[in-house]
Design a protein around this motif. Structure first.
Motif, mmCIF file in Angstrom:
data_model
loop_
_atom_site.group_PDB
_atom_site.id
_atom_site.type_symbol
_atom_site.label_atom_id
_atom_site.label_comp_id
_atom_site.label_asym_id
_atom_site.label_seq_id
_atom_site.Cartn_x
_atom_site.Cartn_y
_atom_site.Cartn_z
ATOM 1 N N ASP A 70 17.049 17.291 58.370
ATOM 2 C CA ASP A 70 18.440 17.008 57.719
ATOM 3 C C ASP A 70 17.830 15.366 57.184
ATOM 4 O OD1 ASP A 70 17.755 16.310 60.012
ATOM 5 O OD2 ASP A 70 19.389 17.007 60.539
ATOM 6 N N SER A 71 17.723 14.960 57.804
ATOM 7 C CA SER A 71 17.574 13.442 57.748
ATOM 8 C C SER A 71 16.821 12.634 56.425
ATOM 9 C CB SER A 71 17.358 12.591 58.375
ATOM 10 O OG SER A 71 18.593 12.678 59.315
ATOM 11 N N TRP A 72 14.992 12.912 56.533
ATOM 12 C CA TRP A 72 14.060 12.835 56.155
ATOM 13 C C TRP A 72 14.027 13.564 55.022
ATOM 14 C CZ3 TRP A 72 8.408 12.713 57.295
ATOM 15 C CH2 TRP A 72 7.806 11.690 56.539
ATOM 16 N N ARG A 73 14.642 15.028 55.259
ATOM 17 C CA ARG A 73 14.008 16.093 54.158
ATOM 18 C C ARG A 73 12.838 16.066 53.726
ATOM 19 N NH1 ARG A 73 19.027 16.725 51.549
ATOM 20 N NH2 ARG A 73 18.257 19.054 51.238
ATOM 21 N N THR A 74 11.827 16.085 54.879
ATOM 22 C CA THR A 74 10.700 16.698 55.027
ATOM 23 C C THR A 74 10.007 17.998 53.832
ATOM 24 O OG1 THR A 74 8.302 16.259 55.702
ATOM 25 C CG2 THR A 74 10.514 17.221 57.339
ATOM 26 N N LEU A 75 8.951 18.304 53.459
ATOM 27 C CA LEU A 75 8.874 19.112 53.148
ATOM 28 C C LEU A 75 7.313 19.951 54.197
ATOM 29 C CD1 LEU A 75 8.156 18.345 49.425
ATOM 30 C CD2 LEU A 75 9.659 19.545 50.595
ATOM 31 N N TYR A 76 6.830 19.125 55.458
ATOM 32 C CA TYR A 76 5.666 19.262 55.634
ATOM 33 C C TYR A 76 6.513 20.387 56.956
ATOM 34 C CZ TYR A 76 3.110 15.054 54.855
ATOM 35 O OH TYR A 76 2.854 13.966 54.316
ATOM 36 N N PRO A 77 5.366 21.758 57.192
ATOM 37 C CA PRO A 77 5.271 22.449 58.316
ATOM 38 C C PRO A 77 5.640 21.875 59.340
ATOM 39 C CG PRO A 77 3.997 23.314 56.789
ATOM 40 C CD PRO A 77 4.234 21.570 56.432
ATOM 41 N N PRO A 78 5.921 22.109 61.019
ATOM 42 C CA PRO A 78 6.399 21.312 61.733
ATOM 43 C C PRO A 78 4.824 21.254 62.498
ATOM 44 C CG PRO A 78 7.548 23.612 62.307
ATOM 45 C CD PRO A 78 6.655 23.723 60.903
ATOM 46 N N VAL A 79 3.388 21.699 61.896
ATOM 47 C CA VAL A 79 2.198 21.444 63.383
ATOM 48 C C VAL A 79 2.364 19.814 62.426
ATOM 49 C CG1 VAL A 79 1.319 21.375 60.871
ATOM 50 C CG2 VAL A 79 -0.122 22.034 62.834
ATOM 51 N N THR A 216 -2.215 31.187 59.458
ATOM 52 C CA THR A 216 -1.170 30.845 59.057
ATOM 53 C C THR A 216 -0.247 30.646 59.568
ATOM 54 O OG1 THR A 216 -2.556 30.569 56.708
ATOM 55 C CG2 THR A 216 -0.316 30.257 56.291
ATOM 56 N N ILE A 217 0.359 32.187 59.743
ATOM 57 C CA ILE A 217 1.582 33.016 60.120
ATOM 58 C C ILE A 217 1.962 32.109 61.698
ATOM 59 C CG2 ILE A 217 3.268 34.666 60.392
ATOM 60 C CD1 ILE A 217 1.475 36.008 57.900
ATOM 61 N N GLY A 218 0.973 32.353 62.237
ATOM 62 C CA GLY A 218 0.486 32.716 63.152
ATOM 63 C C GLY A 218 0.716 30.936 63.834
ATOM 64 N N VAL A 219 0.199 30.257 63.486
ATOM 65 C CA VAL A 219 0.531 28.821 63.330
ATOM 66 C C VAL A 219 1.812 27.824 63.160
ATOM 67 C CG1 VAL A 219 -0.634 26.221 62.657
ATOM 68 C CG2 VAL A 219 -2.443 28.508 62.958
ATOM 69 N N TYR A 220 2.049 28.908 62.518
ATOM 70 C CA TYR A 220 3.603 28.137 61.466
ATOM 71 C C TYR A 220 4.240 28.436 63.184
ATOM 72 C CZ TYR A 220 7.839 28.130 59.420
ATOM 73 O OH TYR A 220 9.153 28.010 59.497
ATOM 74 N N PHE A 221 4.755 30.066 63.215
ATOM 75 C CA PHE A 221 5.497 30.068 64.222
ATOM 76 C C PHE A 221 4.982 29.606 65.757
ATOM 77 C CE2 PHE A 221 6.333 33.932 61.387
ATOM 78 C CZ PHE A 221 7.509 34.035 61.410
ATOM 79 N N VAL A 222 3.918 28.618 66.432
ATOM 80 C CA VAL A 222 3.777 28.497 67.244
ATOM 81 C C VAL A 222 4.327 27.634 67.085
ATOM 82 C CG1 VAL A 222 2.094 27.505 68.903
ATOM 83 C CG2 VAL A 222 1.645 30.472 68.110
ATOM 84 N N THR A 223 3.958 26.602 65.850
ATOM 85 C CA THR A 223 4.519 25.042 66.038
ATOM 86 C C THR A 223 5.990 25.233 65.542
ATOM 87 O OG1 THR A 223 3.658 24.777 63.417
ATOM 88 C CG2 THR A 223 2.391 23.636 65.144
ATOM 89 N N TRP A 224 6.346 26.055 64.963
ATOM 90 C CA TRP A 224 7.832 26.003 64.424
ATOM 91 C C TRP A 224 8.737 26.365 65.982
ATOM 92 C CZ3 TRP A 224 10.640 31.091 62.556
ATOM 93 C CH2 TRP A 224 12.386 30.590 62.916
ATOM 94 N N GLY A 225 7.806 27.230 67.018
ATOM 95 C CA GLY A 225 8.459 26.971 68.526
ATOM 96 C C GLY A 225 8.694 26.155 69.446
ATOM 97 N N LEU A 226 7.619 25.483 69.050
ATOM 98 C CA LEU A 226 7.040 23.816 69.863
ATOM 99 C C LEU A 226 8.236 22.787 69.731
ATOM 100 C CD1 LEU A 226 3.172 23.765 69.789
ATOM 101 C CD2 LEU A 226 4.270 24.720 71.683
ATOM 102 N N MET A 227 8.725 22.869 68.376
ATOM 103 C CA MET A 227 9.036 21.809 67.514
ATOM 104 C C MET A 227 10.850 22.025 67.732
ATOM 105 S SD MET A 227 8.279 19.870 64.400
ATOM 106 C CE MET A 227 9.560 18.330 64.137
#
Length: 460
Positions: A70-79, A216-227
């Motif tokens: 919301d501040s940096w407006r990054t495009l990086y996924p959570p990983v 790909t989907i699994g890595v995203y959801f795991v790192t999203w949950g961690l972050m």
């Protein structure tokens, strides 16, 4: 993927490659000399000499603090943030984002350079498996070439994505599940590489494609949950804002080290720089129309090559298809000059054979030469440095690189696409259905004469 198959390059090709590798070495010596004499790396290294390695430490700041989306407006996924949280010191990121963190975080400095050394080791081991005669020049050109050095100078996570890309699509890993995992990590680090896994259904390797997609989907959801942040909606909104013009070229400096013509097109269509007064209206109108057509033409050739490979998947090596499906994103949107390392890596899998492949290999060596060709100076500026101990007198130049480099990058996938189409056409004309028992249930499109024969019935 290549499973330890060793090729032998012709002697003349090996000599040419060693000569080109020496050119890469000469470019590196020039850059080191310029750093020692002037206190900063020459063009096309980043024009803010005090900003060395800050992609690594800026991202690490938001890994340890809230506000990345919301501040940096990054495009990086959570990983990316989960990864850097473990490779940097949290105590160095308690103040505002900036150079203090870089000066404080010795551990982050160590892990960043250690990752670059890891890539050097993996590159050498990979090319030794492919062709020992060309392993040294190709490994050196890639590891010490301009794209990889630019990634190190910026401290960009392309270094980590490159490692995952190499392990996913190279010959070092035998386990399919591990390759799926690294393919998923690659896409989560650099989303534009999603196209790389679409090479596998073209080869009828549906299980590989499904495994990589689920990873790909699994890595995203795991790192999203961690972050806890980085939802698809947040990433989409930031991407939409970026596409609306937050990163548009506003000056000649935005053309500094680009892989595509997108910054040039944005400059031609923009109003910040009086480009019409500089070039004339007819030139601006011509190039503003011609450059997008050139990009679309190369994109169309890649699609045609993929369609040809679908007809004869056994004729086209997997690494070339991965290169083509990755290149279509790299040449379409500007991801930085360091993205060329991904194209170069897979081109160096190709044998020294035929005009198209030889051109692609030579072009990759040329792209790897550090430095640029100067035209005229723009203006000098007194600026702060980092690799030296004080202010520096920085001279900016107009160079040929921003105008020639994207053309070379475009012609590499174009050459690979033409070679692919020609290989498929020769195979169709030469053998029709013969030797195609595995693909006998394919639609009979352009199959020529003959009949699919079981392997046991083939002549010795």
């Amino acid at each position: 993927m290549i499973r330890g198959r060793v090729r032998r390059a012709p002697a003349a090709g090996v000599q040419i490659e060693y000569a080109l590798a020496l050119a890469v070495l000469a470019g590196g010596v020039y850059c080191v000399g310029a750093l020692l004499m002037n206190g900063y790396l020459p063009q096309p290294f980043f024009y803010q000499a005090f900003d060395v390695w800050m992609d690594w430490f800026n991202t690490a700041f938001w890994a340890h603090n809230p506000g990345a989306y919301d501040s940096w407006r990054t495009l990086y996924p959570p990983v990316s943030f989960i990864f850097l949280k473990f490779l940097t010191l949290p105590g160095c990121y308690v103040s505002n984002e900036g150079w203090y963190s870089r000066d404080c975080d010795w551990y982050g400095m160590l892990t960043m350079h250690g990752w670059y050394v890891l890539n050097i080791f993996l590159i050498g081991k990979t090319f030794l498996k492919i062709d020992r005669k060309t392993a040294l020049p190709r490994s050196f050109a890639l590891a010490a070439g301009m794209p990889m050095l630019d990634g190190l100078e910026r401290g960009n996570l392309i270094m980590v994505a490159f490692t995952c890309f190499l392990l996913a699509h190279g010959p070092l890993l035998r386990s399919a599940r591990l390759r799926w995992l690294f393919a998923g990590l690659t896409i989560n680090f650099k989303v534009y590489l999603i196209g790389s896994i679409f090479a596998y259904p073209i080869r009828r390797r549906w299980r590989w494609f499904e495994g990589a997609l689920f990873a790909t989907i699994g890595v995203y959801f795991v790192t999203w949950g961690l972050m806890g942040v980085g939802t698809p909606v947040e990433i989409y909104n930031n991407l939409a804002a970026w596409n609306d013009g937050l990163q548009q070229a506003g000056s000649l400096l935005d053309l500094w080290y680009a892989s595509t013509y997108q910054p040039v097109i944005a400059l031609l269509n923009g109003s910040v720089v009086p480009i019409v007064a500089m070039l004339g209206s007819w030139r601006v109108e011509f190039f503003a129309a011609f450059l997008p057509l050139l990009i679309h033409f190369v994109q169309a050739m890649i699609v045609l090559a993929a369609a040809a490979a679908w007809l004869r998947p056994e004729v086209v090596p997997t690494y070339r298809l991965v290169n083509l499906t990755s290149s279509i994103a790299i040449i379409t949107s500007e991801g930085g000059g360091y993205t060329q390392a991904l194209i170069i890596f897979l081109v160096f899998f190709e044998p020294w054979r035929g005009v198209g492949l030889r051109y692609a290999i030579v072009a990759c060596y040329l792209l790897s030469i550090p430095g640029d060709l100067y035209i005229d100076p723009i203006y000098p500026q007194v600026n702060n440095g980092f690799l030296n101990a004080g202010p520096i007198f920085y001279s900016y130049w107009v160079t040929y690189g921003p105008f020639l480099r994207p053309a070379v990058v475009l012609t590499i996938p174009l050459a690979l696409a033409c070679v692919t189409i020609a290989d498929v056409w020769r195979d169709i004309r030469g053998q029709g259905w013969r030797m195609r028992w595995r693909f006998r249930r394919d639609l009979p499109i352009m199959v020529g004469e003959g009949r699919a024969t079981p392997p046991r019935a083939l002549p010795a």
